[in-house]
Design an enzyme around this catalytic site. Structure first.
Site, PDB file in Angstrom:
ATOM      1  N   SER A 173      18.243 -17.540   7.107  1.00 41.16           N
ATOM      2  CA  SER A 173      18.933 -18.144   8.160  1.00 41.16           C
ATOM      3  C   SER A 173      17.913 -19.138   8.775  1.00 41.16           C
ATOM      4  O   SER A 173      16.876 -19.829   8.088  1.00 41.16           O
ATOM      5  CB  SER A 173      19.484 -17.398   9.249  1.00 41.16           C
ATOM      6  N   LYS A 196      24.526 -22.770   9.844  1.00 43.02           N
ATOM      7  CA  LYS A 196      23.629 -21.548   9.932  1.00 43.02           C
ATOM      8  C   LYS A 196      24.309 -20.647  10.975  1.00 43.02           C
ATOM      9  O   LYS A 196      24.222 -19.415  10.823  1.00 43.02           O
ATOM     10  CB  LYS A 196      22.173 -22.145  10.403  1.00 43.02           C
ATOM     11  N   TYR A 216      23.816 -28.822  10.180  1.00 44.67           N
ATOM     12  CA  TYR A 216      22.949 -27.662   9.678  1.00 44.67           C
ATOM     13  C   TYR A 216      23.099 -26.604  10.610  1.00 44.67           C
ATOM     14  O   TYR A 216      23.125 -25.515  10.167  1.00 44.67           O
ATOM     15  CB  TYR A 216      21.277 -28.293   9.659  1.00 44.67           C
ATOM     16  N   ASN A 223      18.219 -17.864  -0.163  1.00 49.27           N
ATOM     17  CA  ASN A 223      17.301 -18.804   0.282  1.00 49.27           C
ATOM     18  C   ASN A 223      17.335 -19.915   0.038  1.00 49.27           C
ATOM     19  O   ASN A 223      17.248 -20.802   0.793  1.00 49.27           O
ATOM     20  CB  ASN A 223      15.837 -18.419  -0.243  1.00 49.27           C
TER      21      ASN A 223
END
Length: 277
Positions: free
Chosen positions: A132, A150, A146, A81
């Site tokens: 995700s 991802k 970012y 996480n």
């Protein structure tokens, strides 16, 4: 036998909500974070071990896994996480910030996963859930790094799921999209914004994008607890499902990505952020 889950980034937001939910459901929880000495809530709950784990520190990963196994005997599931969000136009983000983005969101996930796989193989079972983002399905300006991290996480997780299926090790993605309220993610992202001022040429675009993002933030209805409930479902539903989406697609970004032609999708996204049609 009571099952045990290890969760990274459990000091706040989705990670903390997940630790509390699994605890409520009767699981042992190894709640990991970079600064466990600052945690005051999870340490009061039985069957929760709060321990240091920095996903960019290999020694801390190994130590946290060893502490969890020593305390509870085994680990049955892992939730990757811990995350980092780099904000700013790409040209203004220095190389060290780019590296940090991938160190946490990609290489950190890989390192924690690699560290736990021998334990899962020895147990002949295990579950890995990677948290995700909608930014791994569609892209948004101002968070290009970012999004890149991802997208990498999505590709890695999907491919890994094929490798581990025959070993009875599940691999899944939980994908919040639309923004999660009551987390410290946005505050940390603001602190980690590009340290260099963007060239003046970007000013009109950035003003337009800021208005679009302000409208998106105002519509957030999803909480960390909502995401934690989906993480719990993904770990416990005994299915081979890969992706679990959670969020309000009122903006239509997920639907556009999945249903439109590539040309129409790109034009649809441009219409939200740019003056050029």
């Amino acid at each position: 036998m009571t099952k045990t889950i290890l969760i990274t980034g459990a000091s706040s937001g989705i990670g903390k909500a997940s630790a509390k939910l699994f605890h409520e459901k009767g699981w042992n929880v190894v709640a990991t974070m970079r600064s466990p000495d600052e945690e005051t809530e999870l340490t009061t709950l039985g069957n929760i071990l709060v321990v240091r784990l920095d996903v960019s520190d290999h020694d801390s990963i190994a130590a946290a896994l060893a502490a969890g196994i020593d305390r509870f005997g085994r680990i049955d599931a892992l939730v990757n996480n811990a995350g980092h969000g780099q904000y700013g136009v790409f040209e203004a983000v220095p190389p060290e910030k780019i590296k940090q983005q991938f160190d946490v969101n990609v290489f950190g996930v890989m390192d924690v996963t690699r560290a736990i796989l021998p334990h899962f193989r020895a147990n002949k079972s295990g579950m890995i859930v990677n948290v995700s983002s909608g930014a791994g399905l569609f892209t948004l300006p101002m968070i290009s790094l970012y999004c890149a991290s991802k997208f990498a996480l999505e590709g890695f997780t999907e491919a890994l799921s094929y490798e581990l299926l025959d070993l009875n090790i599940g691999v899944k993605l939980v994908i919040p999209h639309g923004g999660v309220s009551a987390t410290s993610f946005n505050e940390r992202s603001a602190q980690d914004a590009a340290v260099a001022e963007a060239p003046a040429d970007y000013a009109p675009f950035m003003a337009n994008a800021a208005k679009a993002f302000a409208g998106m933030s105002a519509t957030r209805t999803m909480s960390s607890a909502d995401v934690a409930a989906v993480i719990y479902e993904s770990v416990t539903d005994n299915s081979s499902r890969l992706r679990y989406l959670i969020g309000d697609d009122a903006r239509g970004f997920v639907r556009a990505r999945r249903e439109m032609t590539d040309h129409d999708y790109v034009n649809f996204m441009r219409s939200h952020f740019t003056a050029v049609k």
